[in-house]
Design a protein around this motif. Sequence first.
Motif, mmCIF file in Angstrom:
data_model
loop_
_atom_site.group_PDB
_atom_site.id
_atom_site.type_symbol
_atom_site.label_atom_id
_atom_site.label_comp_id
_atom_site.label_asym_id
_atom_site.label_seq_id
_atom_site.Cartn_x
_atom_site.Cartn_y
_atom_site.Cartn_z
ATOM 1 N N MET A 1 18.540 75.180 -46.480
ATOM 2 C CA MET A 1 17.610 74.439 -47.322
ATOM 3 C C MET A 1 16.781 75.379 -48.190
ATOM 4 N N ARG A 2 16.374 76.510 -47.626
ATOM 5 C CA ARG A 2 15.618 77.472 -48.436
ATOM 6 C C ARG A 2 16.464 77.973 -49.612
ATOM 7 N N GLU A 3 17.746 78.194 -49.340
ATOM 8 C CA GLU A 3 18.624 78.671 -50.408
ATOM 9 C C GLU A 3 18.769 77.611 -51.495
ATOM 10 N N VAL A 4 18.913 76.352 -51.089
ATOM 11 C CA VAL A 4 19.073 75.262 -52.052
ATOM 12 C C VAL A 4 17.838 75.142 -52.935
ATOM 13 N N PHE A 5 16.650 75.246 -52.333
ATOM 14 C CA PHE A 5 15.412 75.044 -53.086
ATOM 15 C C PHE A 5 14.825 76.344 -53.637
ATOM 16 N N GLY A 6 15.520 77.463 -53.431
ATOM 17 C CA GLY A 6 15.055 78.733 -53.990
ATOM 18 C C GLY A 6 13.782 79.247 -53.366
ATOM 19 N N THR A 7 13.603 79.012 -52.054
ATOM 20 C CA THR A 7 12.362 79.438 -51.403
ATOM 21 C C THR A 7 12.591 80.553 -50.380
ATOM 22 N N LEU A 8 13.737 81.201 -50.440
ATOM 23 C CA LEU A 8 13.969 82.332 -49.536
ATOM 24 C C LEU A 8 12.961 83.436 -49.836
ATOM 25 N N PRO A 9 12.417 84.085 -48.813
ATOM 26 C CA PRO A 9 11.341 85.063 -49.026
ATOM 27 C C PRO A 9 11.835 86.481 -49.317
ATOM 28 N N HIS A 10 13.052 86.616 -49.838
ATOM 29 C CA HIS A 10 13.614 87.941 -50.057
ATOM 30 C C HIS A 10 12.708 88.786 -50.948
ATOM 31 N N ARG A 11 12.757 90.079 -50.737
ATOM 32 C CA ARG A 11 12.072 91.005 -51.645
ATOM 33 C C ARG A 11 12.812 91.019 -52.980
ATOM 34 N N ASP A 12 12.098 91.347 -54.044
ATOM 35 C CA ASP A 12 12.734 91.571 -55.335
ATOM 36 C C ASP A 12 13.493 92.891 -55.301
ATOM 37 N N PRO A 13 14.521 93.044 -56.153
ATOM 38 C CA PRO A 13 15.268 94.308 -56.165
ATOM 39 C C PRO A 13 14.389 95.536 -56.390
ATOM 40 N N GLY A 14 13.264 95.355 -57.064
ATOM 41 C CA GLY A 14 12.374 96.489 -57.302
ATOM 42 C C GLY A 14 11.480 96.839 -56.127
ATOM 43 N N ASP A 15 11.430 95.960 -55.128
ATOM 44 C CA ASP A 15 10.612 96.221 -53.944
ATOM 45 C C ASP A 15 11.367 97.132 -52.976
ATOM 46 N N PRO A 16 10.669 98.041 -52.300
ATOM 47 C CA PRO A 16 11.354 98.904 -51.340
ATOM 48 C C PRO A 16 11.723 98.127 -50.084
ATOM 49 N N PRO A 17 12.916 98.323 -49.540
ATOM 50 C CA PRO A 17 13.223 97.696 -48.251
ATOM 51 C C PRO A 17 12.307 98.262 -47.176
ATOM 52 N N LEU A 18 11.923 97.440 -46.231
ATOM 53 C CA LEU A 18 11.064 97.881 -45.129
ATOM 54 C C LEU A 18 11.964 98.417 -44.024
ATOM 55 N N ILE A 19 11.827 99.694 -43.724
ATOM 56 C CA ILE A 19 12.634 100.352 -42.687
ATOM 57 C C ILE A 19 11.672 100.724 -41.570
ATOM 58 N N MET A 20 11.641 99.922 -40.537
ATOM 59 C CA MET A 20 10.621 100.071 -39.500
ATOM 60 C C MET A 20 11.229 100.541 -38.186
ATOM 61 N N ALA A 21 10.691 101.611 -37.652
ATOM 62 C CA ALA A 21 11.068 102.092 -36.329
ATOM 63 C C ALA A 21 10.087 101.538 -35.307
ATOM 64 N N VAL A 22 10.620 100.945 -34.253
ATOM 65 C CA VAL A 22 9.794 100.508 -33.121
ATOM 66 C C VAL A 22 9.899 101.631 -32.100
ATOM 67 N N GLN A 23 8.875 102.483 -32.074
ATOM 68 C CA GLN A 23 9.047 103.786 -31.427
ATOM 69 C C GLN A 23 7.915 104.114 -30.456
ATOM 70 N N ASN A 24 8.323 104.630 -29.324
ATOM 71 C CA ASN A 24 7.407 105.255 -28.372
ATOM 72 C C ASN A 24 8.264 106.176 -27.529
ATOM 73 N N PHE A 25 7.792 107.376 -27.274
ATOM 74 C CA PHE A 25 8.613 108.337 -26.537
ATOM 75 C C PHE A 25 8.660 108.033 -25.042
ATOM 76 N N LYS A 26 7.958 106.963 -24.613
ATOM 77 C CA LYS A 26 7.990 106.559 -23.206
ATOM 78 C C LYS A 26 8.830 105.300 -23.057
ATOM 79 N N GLY A 27 9.639 105.229 -22.013
ATOM 80 C CA GLY A 27 10.443 104.052 -21.767
ATOM 81 C C GLY A 27 9.652 102.958 -21.066
ATOM 82 N N GLY A 28 10.194 101.749 -21.065
ATOM 83 C CA GLY A 28 9.581 100.646 -20.344
ATOM 84 C C GLY A 28 8.366 100.033 -20.993
#
Length: 308
Positions: free
Chosen positions: A1-28
């Motif tokens: 439905m978002r695609e049909v109505f043009g409401t997808l929240p995609h970034r514009d081509p000029g926006d940087p992609p968000l590359i996020m690390a979920v990081q902690n050097f400790k496990g658990g």
Amino acid sequence: MREVFGTLPHRDPGDPPLIMAVQNFKGGVGKTTLVVHLAQYFALRGYRVCIIDCDSQASTTAVFGLNPDVDVHEEEDTLYPFLQHGGPKSLHYALRATYWPGIALIPANLGLYDAEYEFAARMARDPAFILDRLRDGVASIADQFDIILMDPPPALGMLSLSVLRAANALLIPAPPNNIDFASTAHFLKMMESTLAELARHGGAREYSFVKILTSKMNDQKSAHQAIKRMMDAVFPQDILNVSLKDSAEIDNATANLMTVYELTGPATRTETHKRCRAYLDAVGREVELLVRKTWPSHHRQLRKEGLL
């Protein structure tokens, strides 16, 4: 439905992609739990998401339905071939569609651990290649996605350093207990010195945001409440407003290699499920706002919503 109505929240081509690390050097600390639930939250919102499993334990890979020992081959399916000299020129070969619409995955298995030894052995000879190889690989696929989530190993190794270089945002899960809080403080100090050393060898790396998320929070435990107040005092500008609550619903879903977002039927009508879903959605919304603030094309709408 978002695609049909043009409401997808995609970034514009000029926006940087968000590359996020979920990081902690400790496990658990809830790293994989956070990665898989954030990925599915973003996909439900309509974003194009990629997960890169950089951890040879391959927990994220398993949650997405792949048996690391049977369905994943290190020479064909993981980061491992790309991290070799003379390897593929992009990471497209490793991308897999998942059963969850909007989410692609680069899986992992135990063979990925060999890269730790090989990277360490080659570091002195070719530091630029070692430090930036993963960043170049992520850049080769980034135009296909809005958000790329990276799940690194819970250790200060070569792959973790490569993830730090490849990411442009960091999210650090930290449970509110003395050991994990102290470990996170040490992690941040270590990360500061590590990034300075990496910058000396390969240039500085800027992050759109570095945030701490209180994970596995139990409001019924006075010790958790006390340490959470301490965390808020020590990291007033860096800690998210919401917490990822400790919930039996997450444990029950994980036991079946599922997420809370995947549960269906009568299980979703319990109060426990509704509370847990609300906690996860709240975390997703706050991280989503941080993401959208990195995209100039979203600023006008954010101002209209009073969020910028």
